[in-house]
Write a protein that holds these residues in place. Structure first.
Motif, short mmCIF file in Angstrom:
data_model
loop_
_atom_site.label_atom_id
_atom_site.label_comp_id
_atom_site.label_asym_id
_atom_site.label_seq_id
_atom_site.Cartn_x
_atom_site.Cartn_y
_atom_site.Cartn_z
N VAL A 66 73.32 4.24 79.49
CA VAL A 66 72.53 3.88 80.66
C VAL A 66 72.61 2.37 80.87
O VAL A 66 72.24 1.59 79.98
CB VAL A 66 71.05 4.29 80.48
N PHE A 67 73.07 1.98 82.05
CA PHE A 67 73.09 0.56 82.41
C PHE A 67 72.13 0.33 83.57
O PHE A 67 72.22 0.99 84.60
CB PHE A 67 74.50 0.11 82.77
N ASN A 68 71.21 -0.61 83.38
CA ASN A 68 70.22 -0.93 84.40
C ASN A 68 70.85 -1.69 85.56
O ASN A 68 71.98 -2.17 85.48
CB ASN A 68 69.09 -1.77 83.80
N ALA A 69 70.08 -1.83 86.62
CA ALA A 69 70.58 -2.50 87.82
C ALA A 69 70.99 -3.95 87.57
O ALA A 69 71.83 -4.49 88.29
CB ALA A 69 69.54 -2.43 88.93
N ASP A 70 70.40 -4.58 86.54
CA ASP A 70 70.76 -5.98 86.25
C ASP A 70 71.95 -6.09 85.31
O ASP A 70 72.33 -7.20 84.91
CB ASP A 70 69.55 -6.73 85.68
N GLY A 71 72.54 -4.94 84.92
CA GLY A 71 73.71 -4.95 84.04
C GLY A 71 73.39 -4.80 82.57
O GLY A 71 74.30 -4.66 81.75
N SER A 72 72.11 -4.81 82.21
CA SER A 72 71.73 -4.62 80.80
C SER A 72 71.80 -3.14 80.43
O SER A 72 71.64 -2.27 81.28
CB SER A 72 70.31 -5.15 80.56
N GLU A 73 72.04 -2.87 79.14
CA GLU A 73 72.11 -1.48 78.69
C GLU A 73 70.78 -1.06 78.07
O GLU A 73 70.21 -1.77 77.24
CB GLU A 73 73.23 -1.29 77.67
N ALA A 74 70.28 0.09 78.48
CA ALA A 74 69.02 0.62 77.96
C ALA A 74 69.28 1.49 76.74
O ALA A 74 70.33 2.13 76.62
CB ALA A 74 68.31 1.44 79.03
N SER A 75 68.30 1.53 75.82
CA SER A 75 68.42 2.39 74.64
C SER A 75 68.35 3.86 75.04
O SER A 75 69.03 4.71 74.46
CB SER A 75 67.30 2.09 73.64
N MET A 76 67.53 4.17 76.02
CA MET A 76 67.33 5.55 76.44
C MET A 76 66.74 5.57 77.83
O MET A 76 66.27 4.56 78.33
CB MET A 76 66.38 6.27 75.46
N CYS A 77 66.76 6.72 78.46
CA CYS A 77 66.16 6.88 79.79
C CYS A 77 65.81 8.35 79.96
O CYS A 77 66.72 9.19 80.06
CB CYS A 77 67.13 6.42 80.87
N GLY A 78 64.52 8.67 79.97
CA GLY A 78 64.11 10.07 80.03
C GLY A 78 64.45 10.74 81.34
O GLY A 78 64.93 11.89 81.35
N ASN A 79 64.23 10.05 82.46
CA ASN A 79 64.58 10.64 83.76
C ASN A 79 66.08 10.80 83.89
O ASN A 79 66.57 11.81 84.41
CB ASN A 79 64.05 9.77 84.90
N GLY A 80 66.83 9.81 83.41
CA GLY A 80 68.28 9.91 83.45
C GLY A 80 68.81 11.00 82.53
O GLY A 80 69.78 11.69 82.86
N LEU A 81 68.15 11.19 81.39
CA LEU A 81 68.59 12.20 80.43
C LEU A 81 68.48 13.61 81.02
O LEU A 81 69.33 14.47 80.77
CB LEU A 81 67.77 12.10 79.14
N ARG A 82 67.44 13.86 81.82
CA ARG A 82 67.33 15.18 82.46
C ARG A 82 68.52 15.41 83.40
O ARG A 82 69.11 16.49 83.42
CB ARG A 82 66.02 15.29 83.24
N CYS A 83 68.87 14.38 84.17
CA CYS A 83 69.99 14.52 85.10
C CYS A 83 71.32 14.66 84.37
O CYS A 83 72.16 15.49 84.73
CB CYS A 83 70.02 13.31 86.04
N ALA A 84 71.50 13.84 83.33
CA ALA A 84 72.72 13.93 82.54
C ALA A 84 72.81 15.29 81.85
O ALA A 84 73.88 15.91 81.79
CB ALA A 84 72.75 12.81 81.50
N GLY A 85 71.67 15.75 81.32
CA GLY A 85 71.65 17.05 80.65
C GLY A 85 72.00 18.18 81.58
O GLY A 85 72.76 19.09 81.23
N ARG A 86 71.46 18.14 82.80
CA ARG A 86 71.80 19.17 83.78
C ARG A 86 73.30 19.16 84.06
O ARG A 86 73.95 20.21 84.08
CB ARG A 86 71.03 18.96 85.08
N TYR A 87 73.84 17.95 84.27
CA TYR A 87 75.27 17.85 84.59
C TYR A 87 76.13 18.44 83.47
O TYR A 87 77.04 19.23 83.72
CB TYR A 87 75.66 16.40 84.83
N VAL A 88 75.81 18.08 82.24
CA VAL A 88 76.59 18.57 81.09
C VAL A 88 76.42 20.08 80.93
O VAL A 88 77.40 20.81 80.70
CB VAL A 88 76.19 17.81 79.81
#
Length: 325
Positions: A66-88
């Motif tokens: 997960v890369f934030n809008a400012d270019g930094s990398e996040a350790s985790m993202c719960g909302n993103g994980l749901r979307c990634a999980g669905r895709y996979v």
């Protein structure tokens, strides 16, 4: 550079999902950060809170970075994980998958719809860490639970927890929500400072009714977002520790983008949290980034037609909040 992406969101927390599962990585490390800054710019690109890069993995079903809008990398993202999980899951034809994140391998499972027609997934949020070194937070103590940080506020009581993203949480009333304090202190501790050298996500939590809370989060690397999955999870945990909600019972968490449910689980010597909510696909498109020029464009947009159903959930959430203000 051209590539395909899907615009997705969890509780209005939106991302560009880029599939690199073939094993042929499209971006260098330097390009990932630049791509996030260019593509997430809502004025000049498709716009998003961040990018989800989905990569191949040997021991899990996939890796989510997960890369934030400012270019930094996040350790985790719960909302993103749901979307990634669905895709996979949909790509592999499965109802559950294990996704590697920066700090842990986490289970994602298809779940009953949180509202009619809204595709829903349940994701594991862990590990849960209270030691201040895990955030880090520079105070002369091991933990922070319902205590003042006088450099930030003379009135509010804060709790610090990493899940594993760092969170600073205060339970507040309507006056605190309506004021400017959250913005001011969030900006202060997400600039160079002595307390939080790596910055921190800051959440104000308002209890609405038993089993119902509202959470607003200033997200590190992004700013105020419609929702933050790990923040809603951590906030649910804090309300349980304060006796406002109950362990092992679903808590409905309202946010500016809609609502989710969280279930706090008490393990032998720690906690984990289940985060249940939408994984909505908005559209697919072809993206192009010119790294030399610093520009991003997108074409060939195909709408999935899912947002109208999600709007019904948003309406329901807003009505509940209005009744309990």
């Amino acid at each position: 550079m051209k590539f395909e992406f899907i615009k997705v969101h969890g509780s209005g927390n939106d991302f560009l999902l880029i599939d690199e599962l073939s094993g042929n990585e499209l971006f260098t490390e330097e390009e990932r950060a630049k791509a996030a800054r260019f593509l997430c710019d809502r004025d000049h690109g498709p716009g998003a809170d961040g990018i989800l890069f989905i990569l191949k993995n040997r021991h899990a079903d996939a890796v989510m970075r997960v890369f934030n809008a400012d270019g930094s990398e996040a350790s985790m993202c719960g909302n993103g994980l749901r979307c990634a999980g669905r895709y996979v899951c949909e790509k592999l034809g499965k109802d559950s998958a294990v996704i590697e994140t920066k700090k842990a391998d986490l289970l994602v499972q298809k779940f009953q719809d949180i509202n009619e027609g809204v595709t829903t997934y349940n994701v594991e949020i862990s590990p849960v860490l209270f030691n201040l070194g895990a955030l880090p937070l520079n105070l002369p103590q091991e933990t922070l639970f319902n205590e003042k940080i006088t450099d930030l506020s003379e009135e509010l009581l804060f709790t610090a927890v990493a899940v594993p993203n760092p969170h600073l949480i205060a339970i507040v009333g309507e006056n605190e929500l309506q004021g400017s304090l959250q913005k001011e202190l969030s900006e202060k501790i997400n600039k160079p400072n002595n307390l939080f050298p790596d910055g921190v996500n800051v959440s104000f939590v308002k209890p609405l009714a038993e089993g119902h809370i509202y959470v607003r989060t200033f997200e590190r690397g992004v700013g105020f977002t419609n929702a933050c999955g790990t923040a809603m999870s951590a906030s649910s945990l804090v309300t349980c520790l304060n006796g406002l909600n109950k362990i092992n019972q679903a808590i409905t968490v309202y946010n500016d983008g809609g609502m989710v449910q969280c279930i706090v689980k008490n393990l032998d010597d720690s906690y984990k949290i289940e985060l249940i909510g939408n994984a909505t696909f908005l559209y697919s498109a072809t993206g192009e980034v010119d790294f030399a020029m610093g520009t991003a464009t997108f074409t060939d947009v195909h709408d999935f037609g899912e947002q109208e159903l999600y709007a019904n959930l948003q309406k329901k959430a807003k009505e509940f909040i209005a009744v309990h203000e």
